[in-house]
Motif scaffolding. Structure first.
Motif, PDB file in Angstrom:
ATOM      1  N   THR A  16       0.797  -1.233   0.138  1.00 58.20           N
ATOM      2  CA  THR A  16      -0.052  -0.093   0.037  1.00 58.20           C
ATOM      3  C   THR A  16       0.749   1.368  -0.015  1.00 58.20           C
ATOM      4  OG1 THR A  16      -1.965  -1.247   1.126  1.00 58.20           O
ATOM      5  CG2 THR A  16      -1.851   0.991   1.337  1.00 58.20           C
ATOM      6  N   LEU A  19       1.541   3.072  -3.405  1.00 61.97           N
ATOM      7  CA  LEU A  19       0.661   3.470  -4.253  1.00 61.97           C
ATOM      8  C   LEU A  19       0.813   4.986  -4.512  1.00 61.97           C
ATOM      9  CD1 LEU A  19      -2.389   1.149  -3.091  1.00 61.97           C
ATOM     10  CD2 LEU A  19      -0.824   1.087  -4.876  1.00 61.97           C
ATOM     11  N   GLY A  20       0.203   5.541  -5.399  1.00 58.39           N
ATOM     12  CA  GLY A  20       0.248   7.093  -5.656  1.00 58.39           C
ATOM     13  C   GLY A  20       1.252   7.366  -6.667  1.00 58.39           C
ATOM     14  N   THR A  21       1.437   8.876  -6.657  1.00 54.32           N
ATOM     15  CA  THR A  21       2.491   9.393  -7.554  1.00 54.32           C
ATOM     16  C   THR A  21       3.466   9.832  -6.353  1.00 54.32           C
ATOM     17  OG1 THR A  21       0.678  10.153  -8.986  1.00 54.32           O
ATOM     18  CG2 THR A  21       2.821  11.033  -9.055  1.00 54.32           C
ATOM     19  N   LYS A  42       4.819   5.995 -10.304  1.00 55.74           N
ATOM     20  CA  LYS A  42       3.270   5.934 -10.061  1.00 55.74           C
ATOM     21  C   LYS A  42       3.154   4.617  -9.756  1.00 55.74           C
ATOM     22  CE  LYS A  42       2.223   9.953 -13.066  1.00 55.74           C
ATOM     23  NZ  LYS A  42       1.379  10.176 -14.076  1.00 55.74           N
ATOM     24  N   TYR A  44      -0.320   1.690  -8.929  1.00 56.59           N
ATOM     25  CA  TYR A  44      -1.682   1.583  -8.708  1.00 56.59           C
ATOM     26  C   TYR A  44      -1.947   0.329  -8.682  1.00 56.59           C
ATOM     27  CZ  TYR A  44      -1.747   2.008 -13.596  1.00 56.59           C
ATOM     28  OH  TYR A  44      -1.125   2.079 -14.956  1.00 56.59           O
ATOM     29  N   VAL A  50       0.218  -4.867  -8.100  1.00 62.23           N
ATOM     30  CA  VAL A  50       0.540  -3.431  -8.294  1.00 62.23           C
ATOM     31  C   VAL A  50       1.192  -3.013  -9.714  1.00 62.23           C
ATOM     32  CG1 VAL A  50       1.846  -1.644  -7.229  1.00 62.23           C
ATOM     33  CG2 VAL A  50       0.519  -3.086  -5.706  1.00 62.23           C
ATOM     34  N   SER A  52       3.525  -0.582 -11.630  1.00 58.65           N
ATOM     35  CA  SER A  52       3.991   0.901 -11.465  1.00 58.65           C
ATOM     36  C   SER A  52       4.596   1.270 -12.735  1.00 58.65           C
ATOM     37  CB  SER A  52       4.964   0.748 -10.331  1.00 58.65           C
ATOM     38  OG  SER A  52       6.088  -0.185 -10.534  1.00 58.65           O
ATOM     39  N   ASP A 182      -2.506  13.549  -4.227  1.00 61.11           N
ATOM     40  CA  ASP A 182      -3.497  13.447  -5.444  1.00 61.11           C
ATOM     41  C   ASP A 182      -4.668  13.984  -4.758  1.00 61.11           C
ATOM     42  OD1 ASP A 182      -1.821  10.250  -6.261  1.00 61.11           O
ATOM     43  OD2 ASP A 182      -1.704  12.105  -7.157  1.00 61.11           O
ATOM     44  N   ILE A 186      -6.952   6.708  -4.723  1.00 63.26           N
ATOM     45  CA  ILE A 186      -6.332   5.568  -5.657  1.00 63.26           C
ATOM     46  C   ILE A 186      -7.317   4.808  -6.223  1.00 63.26           C
ATOM     47  CG2 ILE A 186      -4.393   4.136  -5.831  1.00 63.26           C
ATOM     48  CD1 ILE A 186      -3.419   5.461  -3.414  1.00 63.26           C
ATOM     49  N   ASP A 187      -7.068   4.684  -7.648  1.00 59.88           N
ATOM     50  CA  ASP A 187      -7.965   3.752  -8.421  1.00 59.88           C
ATOM     51  C   ASP A 187      -7.659   2.421  -8.304  1.00 59.88           C
ATOM     52  OD1 ASP A 187      -9.638   5.836  -9.435  1.00 59.88           O
ATOM     53  OD2 ASP A 187      -8.198   6.168 -10.931  1.00 59.88           O
ATOM     54  N   ILE A 188      -8.626   1.323  -8.235  1.00 58.72           N
ATOM     55  CA  ILE A 188      -8.291  -0.010  -8.379  1.00 58.72           C
ATOM     56  C   ILE A 188      -8.810  -0.364  -9.863  1.00 58.72           C
ATOM     57  CG2 ILE A 188      -8.893  -2.161  -7.269  1.00 58.72           C
ATOM     58  CD1 ILE A 188      -7.296  -0.355  -5.427  1.00 58.72           C
TER      59      ILE A 188
END
Length: 195
Positions: A16, A19-21, A42, A44, A50, A52, A182, A186-188
């Motif tokens: 986890t 995740l993100g930018t 990045k 997600y 995951v 990236s 952001d 965070i999109d799944i």
């Protein structure tokens, strides 16, 4: 601060913090130009993995930065010149049947420079260590014989280093990245039938 999605697959919970930018700066011996570089990472979730992307940029600023320069401050000082390389990766967490608390990783990466790697390693809290298991490359790509990567979350920054071994020398890239806030969760991405 990261907002953990409610539908986060349990299998990727140990990743986890990736995740993100993220953006930051560091150094590389892999470039023939200025050794100061900037990064954009990045991460997600796609199904139970995951995904990236990591982009490494050369810079045209001869800046006087030291290891205490914050990640996002370094990005503001160093002006991007061009992309040195870009990587897309898929991170899979493999649980051990003997030790369910152990989280083993299998990471496949494809680079814009013509190489693909299969990395294996372990995640322990906010720390990751990976070693190259298998390498495929185009004839024009640099011949790498082995490699190691380490990631660690320290005071909300990701510190990371990569060392690739070639016949001529070791190629090292390292630095630190801070999360870019952001505005959206965070999109799944995944197949709804698996929910």
């Amino acid at each position: 601060m990261i907002v953990i999605p409610e539908n986060l697959p349990e299998r990727v919970a140990s990743l986890t913090w990736l995740l993100g930018t993220w953006q930051g700066w560091g150094t590389t011996t892999a470039a023939e130009e200025n050794s100061l570089v900037t990064f954009e990472f990045k991460g997600y979730v796609v199904d139970d993995n995951v995904r990236s992307t990591l982009t490494v940029y050369s810079t045209d600023t001869a800046a006087n930065l030291d290891s205490d320069t914050p990640a996002l401050e370094g990005v503001q000082i160093l002006r991007r010149r061009r992309i040195l390389w870009e990587e897309t990766a898929y991170w899979s967490v493999l649980n051990s049947e003997d030790k369910p608390e152990d989280k083993f990783l299998q990471v496949t990466t494809a680079l814009s420079t013509g190489r693909a790697h299969l990395w294996v390693g372990k995640v322990a809290g906010p720390r990751i260590r990976l070693l190259i298991d298998t390498i495929a490359r185009a004839a024009s790509a640099e011949a790498v014989t082995e490699g190691e990567r380490m990631f660690g979350l320290v005071n909300s920054d990701i510190f990371w280093t990569e060392t690739l071994v070639t016949e001529e020398k070791n190629l090292t890239t390292s630095g630190r990245m801070s999360r870019v806030e952001d505005p959206d969760e965070i999109d799944i991405f995944g197949d709804e039938s698996h929910a």
